[in-house]
Design a protein around this motif. Structure first.
Motif, PDB file in Angstrom:
ATOM      1  N   LYS A  21      75.427  49.841  -2.615  1.00 32.79           N
ATOM      2  CA  LYS A  21      76.159  49.027  -0.899  1.00 32.79           C
ATOM      3  C   LYS A  21      76.352  51.446   0.110  1.00 32.79           C
ATOM      4  O   LYS A  21      75.779  51.819  -0.289  1.00 32.79           O
ATOM      5  CB  LYS A  21      77.342  49.346  -1.085  1.00 32.79           C
ATOM      6  N   LYS A  22      76.402  50.624   1.340  1.00 30.90           N
ATOM      7  CA  LYS A  22      75.852  51.939   1.471  1.00 30.90           C
ATOM      8  C   LYS A  22      77.385  51.585   3.351  1.00 30.90           C
ATOM      9  O   LYS A  22      78.288  50.723   2.985  1.00 30.90           O
ATOM     10  CB  LYS A  22      74.654  51.427   3.064  1.00 30.90           C
ATOM     11  N   ALA A  23      77.671  52.563   3.712  1.00 34.43           N
ATOM     12  CA  ALA A  23      79.249  52.523   4.937  1.00 34.43           C
ATOM     13  C   ALA A  23      78.445  50.857   5.644  1.00 34.43           C
ATOM     14  O   ALA A  23      77.122  51.183   6.473  1.00 34.43           O
ATOM     15  CB  ALA A  23      78.797  53.179   5.923  1.00 34.43           C
ATOM     16  N   GLY A  24      79.497  50.190   6.365  1.00 33.76           N
ATOM     17  CA  GLY A  24      79.344  49.294   7.058  1.00 33.76           C
ATOM     18  C   GLY A  24      79.164  48.123   6.206  1.00 33.76           C
ATOM     19  O   GLY A  24      79.731  46.968   7.498  1.00 33.76           O
ATOM     20  N   ASP A  25      78.691  47.717   4.934  1.00 33.57           N
ATOM     21  CA  ASP A  25      78.297  46.539   4.469  1.00 33.57           C
ATOM     22  C   ASP A  25      79.925  46.354   4.326  1.00 33.57           C
ATOM     23  O   ASP A  25      80.694  46.769   4.507  1.00 33.57           O
ATOM     24  CB  ASP A  25      78.341  46.613   3.195  1.00 33.57           C
ATOM     25  N   TYR A  26      79.661  44.931   4.890  1.00 32.17           N
ATOM     26  CA  TYR A  26      80.919  43.528   4.290  1.00 32.17           C
ATOM     27  C   TYR A  26      80.990  43.734   2.955  1.00 32.17           C
ATOM     28  O   TYR A  26      79.907  42.795   2.286  1.00 32.17           O
ATOM     29  CB  TYR A  26      81.218  42.545   5.193  1.00 32.17           C
ATOM     30  N   VAL A  27      82.023  43.818   2.396  1.00 32.27           N
ATOM     31  CA  VAL A  27      81.963  43.695   0.560  1.00 32.27           C
ATOM     32  C   VAL A  27      83.346  42.541   0.352  1.00 32.27           C
ATOM     33  O   VAL A  27      83.940  42.519   1.216  1.00 32.27           O
ATOM     34  CB  VAL A  27      82.699  44.275  -0.029  1.00 32.27           C
ATOM     35  N   ALA A  66      84.064  46.494  -5.338  1.00 31.77           N
ATOM     36  CA  ALA A  66      85.821  45.839  -4.389  1.00 31.77           C
ATOM     37  C   ALA A  66      87.071  45.530  -4.280  1.00 31.77           C
ATOM     38  O   ALA A  66      86.728  44.783  -5.526  1.00 31.77           O
ATOM     39  CB  ALA A  66      84.842  44.983  -3.770  1.00 31.77           C
ATOM     40  N   GLU A  67      88.271  45.960  -4.860  1.00 31.81           N
ATOM     41  CA  GLU A  67      89.847  45.805  -4.877  1.00 31.81           C
ATOM     42  C   GLU A  67      89.937  44.736  -3.998  1.00 31.81           C
ATOM     43  O   GLU A  67      90.851  44.104  -4.001  1.00 31.81           O
ATOM     44  CB  GLU A  67      90.590  46.757  -4.793  1.00 31.81           C
ATOM     45  N   GLU A  68      89.630  44.670  -2.551  1.00 35.75           N
ATOM     46  CA  GLU A  68      89.746  43.948  -1.910  1.00 35.75           C
ATOM     47  C   GLU A  68      87.956  43.830  -1.213  1.00 35.75           C
ATOM     48  O   GLU A  68      87.629  44.329  -1.209  1.00 35.75           O
ATOM     49  CB  GLU A  68      90.714  44.526  -1.006  1.00 35.75           C
ATOM     50  N   ASP A  69      88.657  42.171  -0.170  1.00 34.73           N
ATOM     51  CA  ASP A  69      87.507  41.725   0.945  1.00 34.73           C
ATOM     52  C   ASP A  69      87.669  43.354   2.680  1.00 34.73           C
ATOM     53  O   ASP A  69      88.835  43.367   2.493  1.00 34.73           O
ATOM     54  CB  ASP A  69      87.898  40.505   1.137  1.00 34.73           C
ATOM     55  N   GLY A  70      86.747  43.172   2.734  1.00 37.78           N
ATOM     56  CA  GLY A  70      86.871  44.347   3.657  1.00 37.78           C
ATOM     57  C   GLY A  70      85.218  44.928   4.212  1.00 37.78           C
ATOM     58  O   GLY A  70      84.151  44.476   3.733  1.00 37.78           O
ATOM     59  N   LEU A  71      85.853  45.808   5.556  1.00 39.24           N
ATOM     60  CA  LEU A  71      84.518  46.508   5.299  1.00 39.24           C
ATOM     61  C   LEU A  71      84.091  47.898   4.878  1.00 39.24           C
ATOM     62  O   LEU A  71      85.530  48.702   4.647  1.00 39.24           O
ATOM     63  CB  LEU A  71      84.258  47.218   6.478  1.00 39.24           C
ATOM     64  N   LEU A  72      83.077  48.711   4.221  1.00 40.12           N
ATOM     65  CA  LEU A  72      83.491  49.441   3.503  1.00 40.12           C
ATOM     66  C   LEU A  72      82.780  50.623   4.374  1.00 40.12           C
ATOM     67  O   LEU A  72      81.669  50.384   5.142  1.00 40.12           O
ATOM     68  CB  LEU A  72      81.905  49.696   3.110  1.00 40.12           C
ATOM     69  N   LEU A  73      83.540  51.400   4.535  1.00 39.75           N
ATOM     70  CA  LEU A  73      84.386  52.255   5.703  1.00 39.75           C
ATOM     71  C   LEU A  73      83.763  53.775   5.418  1.00 39.75           C
ATOM     72  O   LEU A  73      83.025  54.571   6.073  1.00 39.75           O
ATOM     73  CB  LEU A  73      86.219  52.788   5.819  1.00 39.75           C
TER      74      LEU A  73
END
Length: 352
Positions: free
Chosen positions: A296-302, A324-331
């Motif tokens: 993935k790349k930064a800014g992707d929603y995972v 990914a351990e949680e839903d969220g934005l890849l900072l």
């Protein structure tokens, strides 16, 4: 009647003097109102030596002092080049108060193209505050910034970007503590004024570095610990000098100066109508030395359970898969091949 007129004129003149900015003294040098001066501060440690390039802008009206640091990590180029632009963008003839701008805090890291650490002593400047007057070169740099810049500031900004391996989202950030509500609230307002779509909250409740007998470690934490509203910029990625990131850094600082009443913008301040606040971040680390393959790349929603990347040994054998351990934005995600055991490879931002 003449006496009354003379008194009125005197009061007007006196009020004009009261509003005018006095000279500002920095390192025993007078900086007159409406001018700027550049300093190369020598840092000498026995066998080693370096310097800190600093620009001081003294306005034409009395006001407060804003301290700014760039290049605490010398491989983070967007803030450093943004600071170079600010030399010409901050007009002391229109300025209220004083701006002290550290152009490159880690000169040896910058010149040595060294991510994270100084090649002189192997120290990470942003893990060294408040520093030591008689310590290593990096400790002395941290000490100078702590005692001669942070100590004089009413507000503080530290500017960063994604270092050499870090694909990073752009964001503003502020320090917060439940025992410092007014200072925290002011920091939040400052961070929002930068004009980023995302604002990260650095909650310092219960952190060891906030204890009086513990080192603050981080540049901005040192300022916040001293009771100064403190914010960060993170803008840029992978140590790349991308012009849009440089321009965003410069524009964000000018936004801040306008918000604080230091320097009016020629145009309307950039404002984000509904910025996204991030108060929780989830880190995932590598369990091995080896090679990291990002998916993935930064800014992707995972979403939870999604594959973010994997680690192999030097023969292509997969040792670890990062999910990914949680839903969220890849900072942030590491986007260069080398990876070290224990190193954070992803950061997921939980959106408030």
């Amino acid at each position: 009647m003449k006496r009354q007129i003379s008194l009125i004129i005197s009061l007007v003149i006196m009020s004009g003097y009261a509003a005018a900015q006095s000279s500002f003294i920095f390192q025993n040098k007078e900086i007159k109102a409406g001018t700027k001066e550049h300093f190369s501060i020598p840092i000498v440690n026995g066998q080693d030596s370096t310097f800190i390039p600093i620009s001081v802008f003294n306005g034409v009206e009395d006001g407060e002092t804003l301290g700014i640091t760039a290049g605490v990590h010398g491989y983070e180029y967007a803030p450093i080049m943004g600071a170079q632009k600010l030399i010409h963008s901050i007009n002391p003839q229109k300025l209220k108060g004083v701006v002290i701008l550290v152009q490159v805090a880690g000169v040896e890291s910058f010149l040595g193209r060294s991510p994270y650490i100084s090649p002189v002593d192997g120290r990470n400047l942003n893990r060294t505050f408040p520093g030591e007057e008689n310590g290593t070169t990096t400790e002395r740099v941290a000490n100078f910034i702590s005692e001669h810049i942070i100590s004089r500031a009413d507000y503080f900004l530290d500017m960063h970007s994604g270092d050499a391996p870090e694909d990073l989202m752009k964001y503003g950030a502020y320090y917060s503590n439940s025992d410092m509500p007014e200072i925290s609230a002011k920091g939040k307002e400052m961070a929002l004024s930068l004009g980023f779509d995302h604002v990260v909250v650095f909650n310092t409740d219960g952190k060891d570095y906030m204890k009086a007998d513990m080192p603050s470690l981080y540049c901005t934490a040192e300022a916040f610990k001293r009771g100064i509203p403190s914010i960060d910029i993170e803008c840029g990625r992978l140590g790349i000098m991308e012009q849009d990131a440089v321009d965003k850094v410069t524009g964000s600082v000018l936004n801040l100066l306008d918000y604080l009443g230091f320097l009016p913008l020629d145009a309307k301040r950039v404002e984000v109508e509904s910025p996204i606040l991030i108060s929780n971040r989830i880190y995932s680390a590598s369990n091995f030395d080896g090679i990291f393959y990002p998916a993935k790349k930064a800014g992707d929603y995972v979403i939870k359970g999604m594959k973010l990347g994997h680690v192999t040994d030097y023969f292509g054998v997969i040792l670890q898969t990062i999910y990914a351990e949680e839903d969220g934005l890849l900072l942030m995600i590491i986007s260069t091949p080398p990876v070290n055991k224990g190193e954070d490879v992803t950061v997921i931002a939980k959106v408030d």
